[in-house]
Scaffold this motif. Structure first.
Motif, PDB file in Angstrom:
ATOM      1  N   VAL A  79       0.757  -1.205  -0.009  1.00  0.00           N
ATOM      2  CA  VAL A  79       0.260   0.052   0.197  1.00  0.00           C
ATOM      3  C   VAL A  79       0.978   1.176   0.131  1.00  0.00           C
ATOM      4  O   VAL A  79       1.737   1.178   0.883  1.00  0.00           O
ATOM      5  N   VAL A  80       0.510   2.164  -0.867  1.00  0.00           N
ATOM      6  CA  VAL A  80       1.352   3.515  -0.805  1.00  0.00           C
ATOM      7  C   VAL A  80       0.246   4.500  -0.059  1.00  0.00           C
ATOM      8  O   VAL A  80       1.006   4.970   0.960  1.00  0.00           O
ATOM      9  N   VAL A  81      -0.902   4.651  -0.208  1.00  0.00           N
ATOM     10  CA  VAL A  81      -1.927   5.474   0.400  1.00  0.00           C
ATOM     11  C   VAL A  81      -3.145   4.682   0.279  1.00  0.00           C
ATOM     12  O   VAL A  81      -3.205   3.671  -0.587  1.00  0.00           O
ATOM     13  N   THR A  82      -4.247   5.023   1.195  1.00  0.00           N
ATOM     14  CA  THR A  82      -5.423   4.284   1.008  1.00  0.00           C
ATOM     15  C   THR A  82      -5.956   4.699  -0.351  1.00  0.00           C
ATOM     16  O   THR A  82      -5.952   5.852  -0.661  1.00  0.00           O
ATOM     17  N   GLY A  83      -6.448   3.820  -1.111  1.00  0.00           N
ATOM     18  CA  GLY A  83      -6.863   4.137  -2.766  1.00  0.00           C
ATOM     19  C   GLY A  83      -5.722   3.554  -3.543  1.00  0.00           C
ATOM     20  O   GLY A  83      -6.140   3.707  -4.844  1.00  0.00           O
ATOM     21  N   GLU A  84      -4.635   3.509  -3.175  1.00  0.00           N
ATOM     22  CA  GLU A  84      -3.740   2.969  -4.106  1.00  0.00           C
ATOM     23  C   GLU A  84      -2.869   1.906  -3.475  1.00  0.00           C
ATOM     24  O   GLU A  84      -1.973   1.984  -2.580  1.00  0.00           O
ATOM     25  N   GLY A  85      -3.005   0.582  -3.924  1.00  0.00           N
ATOM     26  CA  GLY A  85      -2.515  -0.496  -3.293  1.00  0.00           C
ATOM     27  C   GLY A  85      -2.207  -1.580  -4.481  1.00  0.00           C
ATOM     28  O   GLY A  85      -2.796  -1.392  -5.597  1.00  0.00           O
ATOM     29  N   TYR A  86      -1.246  -2.638  -4.305  1.00  0.00           N
ATOM     30  CA  TYR A  86      -0.931  -3.562  -5.196  1.00  0.00           C
ATOM     31  C   TYR A  86      -1.046  -4.856  -4.684  1.00  0.00           C
ATOM     32  O   TYR A  86      -0.426  -4.941  -3.468  1.00  0.00           O
ATOM     33  N   CYS A  87      -1.324  -5.796  -4.979  1.00  0.00           N
ATOM     34  CA  CYS A  87      -1.557  -7.146  -4.510  1.00  0.00           C
ATOM     35  C   CYS A  87      -1.022  -8.417  -5.556  1.00  0.00           C
ATOM     36  O   CYS A  87      -0.763  -8.174  -6.587  1.00  0.00           O
ATOM     37  N   ARG A  88      -0.582  -9.344  -4.623  1.00  0.00           N
ATOM     38  CA  ARG A  88      -0.211 -10.717  -5.465  1.00  0.00           C
ATOM     39  C   ARG A  88      -1.432 -11.660  -5.160  1.00  0.00           C
ATOM     40  O   ARG A  88      -2.109 -11.557  -3.971  1.00  0.00           O
ATOM     41  N   ASP A  89      -1.601 -12.420  -6.010  1.00  0.00           N
ATOM     42  CA  ASP A  89      -2.789 -13.726  -5.808  1.00  0.00           C
ATOM     43  C   ASP A  89      -2.242 -14.823  -4.796  1.00  0.00           C
ATOM     44  O   ASP A  89      -1.016 -14.742  -4.487  1.00  0.00           O
TER      45      ASP A  89
END
Length: 138
Positions: free
Chosen positions: A128-138
């Motif tokens: 997470v960078v900020v709330t509303g900007e995140g990146y995930c792995r499955d």
């Protein structure tokens, strides 16, 4: 009177000469500074591709040319074509610190709920960078 002044001046001069020169402390050598960053920083586990929503993505690569704990972050972080780029990052206490056109940022570990994005809410392994900007792995 002149004699007294001369003697006092001489004593003051001798006292000043007797003081050892004080040197500014030297920074630790590079080999010691290198030990301040763990051999394998926890953020090394983040190397690879991460997926956001609506085409947003993040790829983290080690920047071995600089040393341990340094990364290259290639990202599309907004919907506009200008909201993309490759940024230099450095391991920090809570994640990877980096700068991009919208200012200094900190990439930190979290889960889907921490991203604030309903499409990622059920994910467990996210950045997470900020709330509303995140990146995930499955």
């Amino acid at each position: 009177m002149k004699k007294t002044f001369f003697i006092l001046s001489t004593l003051a001069l001798l006292a000043a000469c007797n003081q050892e020169a004080r040197q500014a402390p030297k920074p630790a050598p590079a080999s010691v500074q290198a030990t301040l960053v763990p051999q394998t920083p926890p953020t090394d586990k983040w190397v690879g591709k991460w997926v956001g929503v609506e085409g947003l993505h993040l790829t983290i690569a080690k920047d071995d040319s600089i040393g341990r704990g340094h990364y290259l972050l290639t990202m599309q972080y907004g919907l506009d074509a200008d909201d993309s780029g490759t940024f230099k990052g450095e391991a920090a206490e809570d994640g990877i610190a980096f700068n991009r056109p919208d200012g200094p940022q900190l990439l930190r570990a979290g889960d889907g709920a921490a991203t604030g994005l309903k499409w990622l809410a059920d994910k467990k392994d996210c950045l997470v960078v900020v709330t509303g900007e995140g990146y995930c792995r499955d």
